[in-house]
Design a protein around this motif. Sequence first.
Motif, PDB file in Angstrom:
ATOM      1  N   ASP A  53       0.841  -1.195   0.000  1.00  0.00           N
ATOM      2  CA  ASP A  53       0.000   0.000   0.000  1.00  0.00           C
ATOM      3  C   ASP A  53       0.882   1.254   0.000  1.00  0.00           C
ATOM      4  O   ASP A  53       1.734   1.432   0.877  1.00  0.00           O
ATOM      5  N   LYS A  54       0.690   2.128  -0.978  1.00  0.00           N
ATOM      6  CA  LYS A  54       1.552   3.302  -1.140  1.00  0.00           C
ATOM      7  C   LYS A  54       1.448   4.263   0.034  1.00  0.00           C
ATOM      8  O   LYS A  54       2.449   4.844   0.471  1.00  0.00           O
ATOM      9  N   ASP A  55       0.244   4.449   0.547  1.00  0.00           N
ATOM     10  CA  ASP A  55       0.073   5.360   1.677  1.00  0.00           C
ATOM     11  C   ASP A  55       0.775   4.829   2.924  1.00  0.00           C
ATOM     12  O   ASP A  55       1.404   5.591   3.668  1.00  0.00           O
ATOM     13  N   LYS A  56       0.672   3.527   3.136  1.00  0.00           N
ATOM     14  CA  LYS A  56       1.349   2.937   4.285  1.00  0.00           C
ATOM     15  C   LYS A  56       2.867   3.021   4.117  1.00  0.00           C
ATOM     16  O   LYS A  56       3.585   3.278   5.084  1.00  0.00           O
ATOM     17  N   ARG A  57       3.329   2.826   2.902  1.00  0.00           N
ATOM     18  CA  ARG A  57       4.772   2.942   2.644  1.00  0.00           C
ATOM     19  C   ARG A  57       5.257   4.352   2.988  1.00  0.00           C
ATOM     20  O   ARG A  57       6.333   4.535   3.574  1.00  0.00           O
ATOM     21  N   GLN A  58       4.490   5.329   2.576  1.00  0.00           N
ATOM     22  CA  GLN A  58       4.867   6.722   2.831  1.00  0.00           C
ATOM     23  C   GLN A  58       4.945   6.983   4.328  1.00  0.00           C
ATOM     24  O   GLN A  58       5.896   7.614   4.815  1.00  0.00           O
ATOM     25  N   LEU A  59       3.974   6.486   5.079  1.00  0.00           N
ATOM     26  CA  LEU A  59       3.980   6.668   6.523  1.00  0.00           C
ATOM     27  C   LEU A  59       5.143   5.923   7.169  1.00  0.00           C
ATOM     28  O   LEU A  59       5.810   6.455   8.064  1.00  0.00           O
ATOM     29  N   LEU A  60       5.400   4.711   6.710  1.00  0.00           N
ATOM     30  CA  LEU A  60       6.508   3.944   7.271  1.00  0.00           C
ATOM     31  C   LEU A  60       7.841   4.631   7.019  1.00  0.00           C
ATOM     32  O   LEU A  60       8.732   4.610   7.879  1.00  0.00           O
ATOM     33  N   ALA A  61       7.995   5.241   5.849  1.00  0.00           N
ATOM     34  CA  ALA A  61       9.211   5.998   5.550  1.00  0.00           C
ATOM     35  C   ALA A  61       9.386   7.143   6.551  1.00  0.00           C
ATOM     36  O   ALA A  61      10.494   7.404   7.037  1.00  0.00           O
ATOM     37  N   GLN A  62       8.284   7.810   6.874  1.00  0.00           N
ATOM     38  CA  GLN A  62       8.333   8.898   7.851  1.00  0.00           C
ATOM     39  C   GLN A  62       8.657   8.364   9.248  1.00  0.00           C
ATOM     40  O   GLN A  62       9.518   8.905   9.945  1.00  0.00           O
ATOM     41  N   TYR A  63       7.963   7.292   9.642  1.00  0.00           N
ATOM     42  CA  TYR A  63       8.184   6.722  10.972  1.00  0.00           C
ATOM     43  C   TYR A  63       9.625   6.257  11.149  1.00  0.00           C
ATOM     44  O   TYR A  63      10.175   6.303  12.252  1.00  0.00           O
ATOM     45  N   ALA A  64      10.248   5.801  10.072  1.00  0.00           N
ATOM     46  CA  ALA A  64      11.616   5.283  10.138  1.00  0.00           C
ATOM     47  C   ALA A  64      12.667   6.387  10.145  1.00  0.00           C
ATOM     48  O   ALA A  64      13.864   6.104  10.088  1.00  0.00           O
ATOM     49  N   GLY A  65      12.235   7.631  10.195  1.00  0.00           N
ATOM     50  CA  GLY A  65      13.178   8.749  10.212  1.00  0.00           C
ATOM     51  C   GLY A  65      13.351   9.385   8.855  1.00  0.00           C
ATOM     52  O   GLY A  65      14.434   9.852   8.515  1.00  0.00           O
ATOM     53  N   ASN A  66      12.250   9.412   8.085  1.00  0.00           N
ATOM     54  CA  ASN A  66      12.253  10.005   6.741  1.00  0.00           C
ATOM     55  C   ASN A  66      13.292   9.347   5.827  1.00  0.00           C
ATOM     56  O   ASN A  66      14.062  10.017   5.137  1.00  0.00           O
ATOM     57  N   GLN A  67      13.284   8.017   5.830  1.00  0.00           N
ATOM     58  CA  GLN A  67      14.145   7.250   4.935  1.00  0.00           C
ATOM     59  C   GLN A  67      13.363   6.976   3.649  1.00  0.00           C
ATOM     60  O   GLN A  67      12.546   6.058   3.590  1.00  0.00           O
ATOM     61  N   ALA A  68      13.636   7.782   2.632  1.00  0.00           N
ATOM     62  CA  ALA A  68      12.822   7.781   1.419  1.00  0.00           C
ATOM     63  C   ALA A  68      12.815   6.436   0.709  1.00  0.00           C
ATOM     64  O   ALA A  68      11.836   6.088   0.033  1.00  0.00           O
TER      65      ALA A  68
END
Length: 240
Positions: A53-68
């Motif tokens: 899921d693209k939205d979940k991926r985007q959130l996970l990237a943010q949660y991980a410290g903005n690791q794009a």
Amino acid sequence: MNSTIETMLGHRSIRKYTEQPIEQHQLDTIIQAGLAASSSSLLQVVSIIRVTDKDKRQLLAQYAGNQAYVESAAEFLVFCIDYQRHALINPEVQADFAELTLIGAVDSGIMAQNCLLAAESLGLGGVYIGGLRNKVQEVDELLGLPDNTAVLFGMCLGHPDQTPEVKPRLPAHVVIHENQYQSLNLDDIKNYDQSMQSYYANRSSNQKQSSWSQEITAKLSGESRPHILTYLNRKGLIKR
């Protein structure tokens, strides 16, 4: 030296990927390699969540410290300790012992390394994402994890779009002890620090002036995710 060992010794963390997807048969092979990993007493206490899921991926990237690259990688897998299915099989299962949490963490690491080695043998690349534990409760809720199940780390996989250098490791004679623990020779660390300073200064990207001793001191001299114990306790793990 065979191709398996060459793959192992050539390991590099890949954080930049092409847009080419991973073929389904390749992903199936990677997962099967993970499932074939050693498991303590065959407890099989690991679950992998494939996040598409693209939205979940985007959130996970943010949660991980903005690791794009969490968002841009062809595949993103989240590895979890999982005693929930065992508890459902029999409610007498007691998953809150510290030893069982250690088993879950060890088995997850073994399974994940199998997956990564399989991916690298197919010409793919990847990187572990421990940064998910920065916002572990948010990640847990996003992925809908039940009790007795907890987030450990993520893994990006994809077709490499970079060729970073292999990072030097501590020499074997520092890590390997025979029959009993051997005292550390600090001259060995000084030599290794020089190797790492040269590596950091001359690598193709993210150059910096630092040594291994400086890096680990910065990492280990302060708090390290102090919320993790509370999180694990709340999930019914590592209580005794």
